[in-house]
Design an enzyme around this catalytic site. Structure first.
Site, PDB file in Angstrom:
ATOM      1  N   HIS A 102     -24.722 127.729  45.921  1.00  0.00           N
ATOM      2  CA  HIS A 102     -25.552 127.951  47.083  1.00  0.00           C
ATOM      3  C   HIS A 102     -23.950 127.652  47.828  1.00  0.00           C
ATOM      4  CE1 HIS A 102     -28.489 127.090  50.739  1.00  0.00           C
ATOM      5  NE2 HIS A 102     -27.114 127.032  51.362  1.00  0.00           N
ATOM      6  N   GLU A 103     -23.462 126.237  48.055  1.00  0.00           N
ATOM      7  CA  GLU A 103     -22.397 125.746  48.429  1.00  0.00           C
ATOM      8  C   GLU A 103     -21.377 125.947  47.799  1.00  0.00           C
ATOM      9  OE1 GLU A 103     -23.517 123.623  50.640  1.00  0.00           O
ATOM     10  OE2 GLU A 103     -25.691 123.518  50.024  1.00  0.00           O
TER      11      GLU A 103
END
Length: 958
Positions: free
Chosen positions: A379-380
């Site tokens: 996600h990051e």
């Protein structure tokens, strides 16, 4: 130097100047700060050191620019030079942890003005000769106008500088300030984190800027479109390490002073700087990007960062290929912090995480913990391009940033761990999760009007399941009907056009349309028109299929059909996929309102199954004949229906029943086949929905028959995993099987399977007796919870001592959850009090601990009373507008289902109107709506549910 870098002459980067000059002035600032704090006592930090008092702020809208939450367009920042010195020991006079600093910002005047507004919050500025220590110089030639007056506007969080003359359009200027601030433990801005290592208390100075807290670290133009480059210099104690977004450029040893390379052009909310004595491990990618994992020294030494290091390069390479854009930075640092409010934060080049979201230890971490590490890293890293390289113009488009990352995190994690089949889990984790919220009349559209999102509290409120999970679900649907290749093609040109800049969501639609045109595929309308209703109106449809007439229709799905909501226009284009039993045919079509689809006309034992793999963001209802055929297939040959769609049938049926579209008994019948089901996704879907029945009935006479029915259904699953694992001596090989083994034990114990209770009690007692924990990491949460629930004070006190002494964050989390499972009210009350003591329960964990207690039927009323009685304190001490309270409010009210609970809930809203609810405001309205719906549902369904359960179990009351 990479494309898009803007480099200006650095301020104070020469070591000798820093040591002799900056160090001296910053030391002086710390003295002034101590004096100001002592002088002002309880006065807010922003009230000290002000040259003139601000004009009175009225409660009505003002035409004064400093009473507007949005910055004017007159000044455009280009470059910051920031020097900061955080103190990792408290001031001897005040006992406060502080930081001191000086900064300059170079900006261009875009519109002639005599006013400088720059964000500043909780910073003290020293004064000299009744003037703030600020200096304005011209970089274009000539003199800058002198400063006439200045003040801090607390409500709108500005440093206001009124000039005696005009800044000239097209000219460049530099504003220089010195300041001090508190390195507080409030988890926002520049803050401190505390932990114990080798018996010593240690302090980390770290940051969390998103969305509006960079202004707590230094004065800045704190809006996402105000991109600039940043030159960061950190003064820090010898033996500590300083990190920031850029690479380390230089280090001086008069006092350790670390100078960083300038950042790319970027938004303030992506800044990060950290001082710690953490250790690290590192590796390089195939493109020579340096990857480093930072954590406590003991965690690094024990190898807890190795899994994150192993998969980061793979995921980073995946996204480089996916976006067809090289990673824009020379390094990718990731750091695990003891105190961190969010799960993780995508600071460019220095991603911050909770320890549980980055560190993995096979002796303590479950497979779900491992999956969380993989998906959060993905996600990051997805944000490094989508969000950081190209950034939203304003927070009303937050859904695009977070929804996109929440979708592609599954793709990145799947690349790292392909055998997990993790992409399927988006249906349970995001689609079904957000359906429950988006079916409320108090939901909201994905995209808001820019003018509707102004204050920090309004911005924080956007960080909810709609932005993340609905955003992910809608983008997944879009990718499916465009095809992934076309979707990626549009992303790639979008990122190339807007790199180092800002965009709005319609810019993405434009590039996806360009990809559609280039690919030659045919759509029923433009991408923009197809997506408009999904983005601009709240909710989603239920698609009803009549297999006898072949008529397909849709209507807005609401859990409470009596809700007062303006009926939105139909979702113009529904991406409909379905298969037929007679031919296993796949058909893709789009429609709005009502349509005739001849292929859907079936008869006899044939059936239709729609929304294959749940790629469409809608629920499906059928005529009674088709429901009966699907139920028959589930009971006789359930493998003919894909496992995702088996999970869908259960979830759709239960929610259609809650909305009074189909009978509740029909929904219950979808669980009868579970007796022979062994797959995780259908079981988890059933358990998620049956949790609602527990919430509604665990205080009524329905509870006994419900327990008997589910005990009968889960026993074969319990026996299956007992045999598969050699009488619980191992864990299954498959990722999903490991999850379902946990479900088998959890539900078996919950429904009173005696062997399960004996099993968990035996394991826990062996741990208590031998002090050696032999419980498998996958099973620890459910074993701890069930053993503590069945036990008394001894079990609870043992678990509490283990929690206090836990050095592994993920083990502490399992114990913290399990401690809320006790059935002893006095222990639960004591535990609630602990949540307000950060030395016992970390601030980051306070609200989730209260929610855990509220999930316990014994603890629910205790938690509700506690929150009501302490709301003002909780709201003030735990972050106010910047702390997310939506989960807390939803969690403590989830079981509400009577007028006796509805009235106090409404009263709670009225009594605390002045204090406010911050980011929990919308959640409170949703809780009231949900409670009203629950009251109606029980009145209409309680007897039917009781009768059906008794018939299925031959239950007789005594």
């Amino acid at each position: 130097m990479r494309k898009g870098f803007y480099i200006s002459t650095p301020v104070g980067v020469v070591a000798i100047i820093l040591c002799a000059g900056a160090l001296a002035t910053i030391i002086g600032l710390s003295v002034v700060y101590s004096q100001e704090k002592a002088k002002n006592n309880d006065v807010a930090p922003t009230e000290g050191g002000i040259s003139t008092k601000p004009p009175a702020t009225t409660s009505v809208p003002s035409n004064d620019p400093w009473d507007n939450y949005r910055l004017p367009k007159s000044l455009v920042p280009e470059c910051y030079n920031v020097i900061l010195w955080p103190r990792l020991t408290p001031d001897m006079t005040t006992g406060l942890y502080i930081f001191t600093g000086e900064s300059s910002v170079d900006f261009e005047c875009a519109e002639e003005t005599d006013l400088i507004l720059i964000h500043s919050n909780k910073l003290n500025y020293t004064e000299f000769d009744n003037k703030i220590l600020a200096n304005l110089t011209s970089l274009t030639g000539g003199k800058a106008p002198p400063i006439n007056s200045s003040w801090l506007q607390d409500v709108t969080q500005y440093l206001v500088i009124q000039l005696d003359g005009k800044l000239m359009k097209g000219h460049r200027y530099r504003l220089y300030t010195k300041f001090t601030g508190e390195l507080a433990d409030d988890l926002g801005g520049f803050y401190r984190s505390k932990y114990l290592e080798d018996g010593k208390e240690k302090i980390v100075a770290t940051t969390q800027m998103q969305p509006t807290d960079a202004r707590k670290a230094f004065p800045c133009f704190d809006e996402p479109a105000m991109k600039a480059t940043f030159n960061i210099t950190i003064l820090h104690d010898h033996g500590t390490v300083a990190l920031s977004n850029g690479e380390q450029k230089g280090l001086s040893h008069c006092r350790d002073i670390t100078v960083f390379e300038p950042t790319p052009k970027m938004s303030t909310y992506l800044l990060a700087f950290i001082v710690s004595d953490f250790d690290s491990i590192s590796s390089n990618t195939v493109n020579d990007v340096l990857i480093r994992i930072f954590a406590r020294r003991t965690a690094i030494a024990a190898g807890h960062g190795q899994y994150a290091l192993n998969i980061t390069g793979t995921i980073l390479q995946f996204f480089e290929d996916y976006y067809n854009v090289s990673y824009p930075l020379p390094k990718s640092d990731q750091i695990a912090l003891p105190d961190f409010n969010a799960g993780a934060m995508e600071n460019w080049g220095l991603i911050t995480y909770r320890e549980t979201a980055l560190l993995y230890n096979e002796d303590f971490s479950s497979n779900s913990n491992k999956e969380r590490v993989a998906t959060i890293i993905a996600h990051e890293l997805a944000h490094m391009w989508f969000g950081n390289l190209v950034t939203l113009k304003w927070w009303n488009d937050l859904w695009l940033n977070e929804g996109f990352a929440s979708y592609v995190e599954y793709l990145g994690a799947d690349k790292a761990e392909p055998e997990w089949k993790v992409k399927d889990l988006i249906v349970l984790n995001d689609v079904h999760r957000v359906f429950a919220i988006d079916a409320l009349a108090s939901s909201h559209p994905l995209s808001s009007k820019e003018e509707d999102i102004q204050t920090p509290a309004q911005i924080n409120e956007l960080f909810d399941a709609i932005s993340y999970s609905k955003g992910a679900s809608v983008l997944r649907m879009l990718s499916d009907f465009l095809t992934e290749d076309v979707f990626k093609m549009g992303l790639q040109t979008y990122l190339t056009e807007f790199e180092y800049g800002n965009a709005v969501y319609t810019d993405l639609w434009k590039h996806l349309q360009m990809a559609v045109n280039a690919s030659g595929i045919t759509l029923p309308d433009s991408v923009r028109n197809i997506m408009n209703t999904w983005v601009l109106q709240m909710g989603f449809p239920v698609v009803t299929i009549n297999t006898s007439t072949a008529v397909v229709s849709q209507q807005h799905f609401l859990l409470d059909p009596d809700s007062e909501v303006s009926t939105p226009s139909p979702f113009q284009y529904v991406h409909l996929t379905f298969s037929l039993s007679c031919a296993q045919k796949l058909i893709l079509t789009s429609f709005s309102s009502v349509a005739n689809i001849d292929e859907m006309s079936v008869s006899g034992d044939d059936w239709v199954l729609a929304n294959l793999d749940v790629v469409g963001y809608y629920r499906v209802n059928y005529d009674q004949g088709n429901w009966e055929n699907l139920l028959r297939i589930l009971s006789t040959s359930h493998s003919l229906i894909p496992r995702i769609n088996r999970a869908q049938l259960v979830d759709d049926a239960f929610n259609l029943a809650r909305a009074r579209i189909i009978p509740t008994v029909l929904a219950l019948r979808t669980t009868k086949y579970l007796y022979s089901e062994r797959e995780y996704m259908p079981w988890q879907s059933a358990m998620n929905n049956l949790d609602f029945f527990y919430l509604m009935f665990d205080r009524s006479e329905v509870y006994g028959p419900l327990q008997d029915y589910l005990r009968k259904q889960v026993t074969p699953l319990f026996e299956h995993y007992k045999n598969l694992t050699g009488n619980w001596s191992s864990v299954p090989d498959g990722h999903m099987d490991q999850y379902n083994q946990v479900n088998a034990i959890s539900l078996a114990c919950k429904t009173g399977v005696k062997e399960c209770h004996n099993l968990t009690a035996t394991w826990f007692n062996q741990w208590m007796d031998t002090k050696e924990n032999m419980i498998q990491p996958n099973l620890r949460s459910t074993v701890y919870c069930n053993a503590i629930a069945a036990g008394g004070a001894d079990e609870w006190e043992f678990a509490w001592s283990q929690f206090q002494n836990a050095t592994i964050a993920i083990e502490a989390d399992k114990l913290r959850y399990a401690l809320a499972c006790t059935k002893q009210p006095w222990l639960l009350n004591r535990y609630l009090e602990y949540t307000l003591n950060p030395s016992l329960i970390r601030k980051q964990d306070a609200t989730s601990t209260i929610v855990y207690i509220a999930q316990n039927v014994i603890g629910q009323s205790l938690a509700w009373d506690f929150v009501r009685a302490r709301w003002s304190y909780i709201f003030t001490q735990y972050g106010g507008g910047s702390f997310s309270f939506s989960n807390l409010i939803n969690g403590v009210t989830e079981r509400f289902s009577s007028e006796y609970e509805l009235h106090p809930l409404k009263q709670f809203k009225a009594d605390n109107a002045v204090v406010g609810f911050g980011s929990g405001t919308l959640a409170l309205d949703q809780s009231i709506e949900r409670t009203m719906g629950n009251i109606k549902w029980i009145a209409e369904n309680k007897q039917n549910v009781l009768d059906w359960l008794e018939a299925e179990t031959k239950y007789t009351s005594h």
